[in-house]
Write a protein that holds these residues in place. Structure first.
Motif, PDB file in Angstrom:
ATOM      1  N   GLY A   1       9.416  -1.581   5.022  1.00  0.00           N
ATOM      2  CA  GLY A   1       8.935  -0.272   4.607  1.00  0.00           C
ATOM      3  C   GLY A   1       9.856   0.323   3.561  1.00  0.00           C
ATOM      4  O   GLY A   1      11.054   0.044   3.519  1.00  0.00           O
TER       5      GLY A   1
ATOM      6  N   ASP B   1       2.832   0.906   3.738  1.00  0.00           N
ATOM      7  CA  ASP B   1       4.220   0.461   3.867  1.00  0.00           C
ATOM      8  C   ASP B   1       5.163   1.092   2.843  1.00  0.00           C
ATOM      9  O   ASP B   1       6.355   0.776   2.812  1.00  0.00           O
ATOM     10  CB  ASP B   1       4.318  -1.070   3.780  1.00  0.00           C
ATOM     11  CG  ASP B   1       3.718  -1.641   2.505  1.00  0.00           C
ATOM     12  OD1 ASP B   1       3.640  -0.925   1.499  1.00  0.00           O
ATOM     13  OD2 ASP B   1       3.319  -2.819   2.524  1.00  0.00           O
TER      14      ASP B   1
ATOM     15  N   ARG C   1       3.249   5.925  11.704  1.00  0.00           N
ATOM     16  CA  ARG C   1       2.137   5.022  11.461  1.00  0.00           C
ATOM     17  C   ARG C   1       2.583   3.629  11.012  1.00  0.00           C
ATOM     18  O   ARG C   1       1.786   2.687  11.041  1.00  0.00           O
ATOM     19  CB  ARG C   1       1.219   5.611  10.378  1.00  0.00           C
ATOM     20  CG  ARG C   1       0.464   6.868  10.821  1.00  0.00           C
ATOM     21  CD  ARG C   1      -0.344   7.451   9.674  1.00  0.00           C
ATOM     22  NE  ARG C   1      -1.159   8.580  10.085  1.00  0.00           N
ATOM     23  CZ  ARG C   1      -2.396   8.484  10.554  1.00  0.00           C
ATOM     24  NH1 ARG C   1      -2.947   7.281  10.692  1.00  0.00           N
ATOM     25  NH2 ARG C   1      -3.081   9.549  10.889  1.00  0.00           N
ATOM     26  N   TYR C   2       3.824   3.503  10.584  1.00  0.00           N
ATOM     27  CA  TYR C   2       4.289   2.256   9.986  1.00  0.00           C
ATOM     28  C   TYR C   2       4.326   1.125  11.001  1.00  0.00           C
ATOM     29  O   TYR C   2       4.805   1.281  12.124  1.00  0.00           O
ATOM     30  CB  TYR C   2       5.683   2.446   9.387  1.00  0.00           C
ATOM     31  CG  TYR C   2       6.278   1.166   8.828  1.00  0.00           C
ATOM     32  CD1 TYR C   2       5.787   0.615   7.655  1.00  0.00           C
ATOM     33  CD2 TYR C   2       7.310   0.509   9.503  1.00  0.00           C
ATOM     34  CE1 TYR C   2       6.311  -0.563   7.144  1.00  0.00           C
ATOM     35  CE2 TYR C   2       7.844  -0.669   8.990  1.00  0.00           C
ATOM     36  CZ  TYR C   2       7.335  -1.193   7.819  1.00  0.00           C
ATOM     37  OH  TYR C   2       7.864  -2.358   7.320  1.00  0.00           O
ATOM     38  N   ARG C   3       3.832  -0.027  10.567  1.00  0.00           N
ATOM     39  CA  ARG C   3       3.896  -1.244  11.372  1.00  0.00           C
ATOM     40  C   ARG C   3       4.496  -2.344  10.512  1.00  0.00           C
ATOM     41  O   ARG C   3       3.959  -2.673   9.447  1.00  0.00           O
ATOM     42  CB  ARG C   3       2.501  -1.661  11.863  1.00  0.00           C
ATOM     43  CG  ARG C   3       1.841  -0.646  12.779  1.00  0.00           C
ATOM     44  CD  ARG C   3       2.582  -0.527  14.115  1.00  0.00           C
ATOM     45  NE  ARG C   3       1.959   0.450  14.995  1.00  0.00           N
ATOM     46  CZ  ARG C   3       2.292   1.731  15.045  1.00  0.00           C
ATOM     47  NH1 ARG C   3       3.236   2.209  14.237  1.00  0.00           N
ATOM     48  NH2 ARG C   3       1.678   2.560  15.875  1.00  0.00           N
ATOM     49  N   GLU C   4       5.598  -2.909  10.955  1.00  0.00           N
ATOM     50  CA  GLU C   4       6.291  -3.948  10.189  1.00  0.00           C
ATOM     51  C   GLU C   4       5.346  -5.111   9.899  1.00  0.00           C
ATOM     52  O   GLU C   4       4.691  -5.633  10.804  1.00  0.00           O
ATOM     53  CB  GLU C   4       7.500  -4.452  10.975  1.00  0.00           C
ATOM     54  CG  GLU C   4       8.236  -5.608  10.309  1.00  0.00           C
ATOM     55  CD  GLU C   4       8.763  -5.249   8.944  1.00  0.00           C
ATOM     56  OE1 GLU C   4       8.266  -5.836   7.961  1.00  0.00           O
ATOM     57  OE2 GLU C   4       9.652  -4.375   8.849  1.00  0.00           O
ATOM     58  N   ASP C   5       5.273  -5.496   8.613  1.00  0.00           N
ATOM     59  CA  ASP C   5       4.371  -6.582   8.219  1.00  0.00           C
ATOM     60  C   ASP C   5       5.094  -7.684   7.456  1.00  0.00           C
ATOM     61  O   ASP C   5       4.455  -8.553   6.849  1.00  0.00           O
ATOM     62  CB  ASP C   5       3.228  -6.031   7.364  1.00  0.00           C
ATOM     63  CG  ASP C   5       3.723  -5.358   6.090  1.00  0.00           C
ATOM     64  OD1 ASP C   5       4.948  -5.346   5.854  1.00  0.00           O
ATOM     65  OD2 ASP C   5       2.896  -4.855   5.319  1.00  0.00           O
TER      66      ASP C   5
ATOM     67  N   GLY D   1      -5.924   1.317   5.439  1.00  0.00           N
ATOM     68  CA  GLY D   1      -5.276   0.716   6.592  1.00  0.00           C
ATOM     69  C   GLY D   1      -3.789   1.035   6.605  1.00  0.00           C
ATOM     70  O   GLY D   1      -3.377   2.144   6.278  1.00  0.00           O
ATOM     71  N   SER D   2      -2.970   0.049   6.935  1.00  0.00           N
ATOM     72  CA  SER D   2      -1.536   0.271   7.066  1.00  0.00           C
ATOM     73  C   SER D   2      -0.886   0.615   5.723  1.00  0.00           C
ATOM     74  O   SER D   2      -1.209   0.023   4.690  1.00  0.00           O
ATOM     75  CB  SER D   2      -0.876  -0.977   7.650  1.00  0.00           C
ATOM     76  OG  SER D   2       0.510  -0.796   7.777  1.00  0.00           O
TER      77      SER D   2
ATOM     78  N   THR E   1       0.867  -1.182   0.000  1.00  0.00           N
ATOM     79  CA  THR E   1       0.000   0.000   0.000  1.00  0.00           C
ATOM     80  C   THR E   1       0.900   1.227   0.000  1.00  0.00           C
ATOM     81  O   THR E   1       1.742   1.380   0.891  1.00  0.00           O
ATOM     82  CB  THR E   1      -0.917   0.028   1.232  1.00  0.00           C
ATOM     83  OG1 THR E   1      -1.725  -1.154   1.242  1.00  0.00           O
ATOM     84  CG2 THR E   1      -1.814   1.255   1.201  1.00  0.00           C
TER      85      THR E   1
ATOM     86  N   ALA F   1      -4.580   5.970   5.627  1.00  0.00           N
ATOM     87  CA  ALA F   1      -4.856   4.964   6.649  1.00  0.00           C
ATOM     88  C   ALA F   1      -6.352   4.693   6.766  1.00  0.00           C
ATOM     89  O   ALA F   1      -6.790   3.544   6.951  1.00  0.00           O
ATOM     90  CB  ALA F   1      -4.290   5.411   7.991  1.00  0.00           C
TER      91      ALA F   1
END
Length: 261
Positions: A149, A98, A141-145, A95-96, A7, A91
């Motif tokens: 990133g 990256d 806002r970043y969350r490791e998925d 949503g998330s 995204t 967001a």
């Protein structure tokens, strides 16, 4: 390339001949969801568009986006709150996030005699301040998925040769160039890479016939680079195989020989 499922927020998406448009189109084709930003009044100010086209169904269709994969916001990044607002909208919609690709810029053909505090401040606000605030908000806002990133900035050729007719632009693009390793260091432990692209002379419809001809002679292929080629350089840096590449400035100039006349 393996970009499907990402995204991305992509700035500078307005004119069909622009680099931002080409980036958004390429990412959408690769299976990326894209939250785009543009500011048509600047295009109109530069004589490169009348504004309003980004809201048309035809614009989305040409990009290849759908309601599920694409959104667009007209936001003036000279406004201090605009970067946070853009990430908030992304967001809220997807949503998330990256991926962050900053292809926006305030163009400024002010030489030393025409230089003014007003123009310097405006170029700083759009080209540098908003970029830093966008990166800050993205990182917050970043969350490791598992995908890692990605941040991609854009510079110009001011580090390779003078740009005395575009001093505010050159100064601010030079700042982004120099900030690239610093931002990379700030974000590397969060799993985010930061790189910068210099796309070289790119035909986005702004050059005069004389300039188009002279620059074309200075490129080994005999033509300017295209927005699609700049988008290809961005795609390389977003791929998972570029996970170890960070803090770098990529000069994608196609062998441009600056002093050929």
């Amino acid at each position: 390339m393996t970009l499907a499922g990402r995204t991305a927020v992509v700035t500078g998406v307005s004119r069909r001949r622009g680099i931002g448009f080409a980036i958004a189109r390429r990412l959408l084709a690769a299976g990326v969801r894209v939250c785009a930003q543009g500011w048509s009044p600047h295009d109109a100010e530069m004589g490169l568009g009348s504004g309003g086209e980004t809201a048309s169904p035809e614009f989305r269709a040409e990009l290849g986006g759908t309601e599920e994969t694409f959104s667009h916001s007209e936001l003036d990044l000279a406004e201090p709150e605009a970067p946070a607002e853009l990430l908030r909208r992304a967001a809220e919609r997807f949503g998330s996030v990256d991926t962050l690709v900053l292809a926006h810029a305030r163009s400024s053909d002010f030489d030393l005699d025409a230089l003014s505090a007003t123009e310097l401040d405006l170029c700083w606000a759009v080209n540098v301040r908003s970029s830093l605030l966008l990166v800050r908000e993205f990182a917050r806002r970043y969350r490791e998925d598992g995908n890692g990133g990605r941040v991609v900035l854009f510079t110009s050729g001011q580090h390779l040769a003078p740009m005395s007719g575009e001093i505010p632009y050159a100064a601010t693009k030079g700042a982004l160039h120099q900030l690239t390793p610093t931002l990379s260091d700030a974000l590397v432990e969060r799993g985010i890479t930061v790189n910068c692209v210099n796309p070289g002379p790119t035909d986005t419809g702004w050059a005069t016939e004389e300039l188009t001809s002279s620059v074309g002679r200075a490129l080994p292929r005999g033509r300017w680079n295209t927005p699609e080629e700049a988008a290809g350089a961005v795609e390389l840096l977003l791929d998972e195989r570029a996970a170890t590449v960070t803090g770098q400035v990529l000069d994608a100039e196609a062998g441009f020989r600056r002093w050929v006349r």
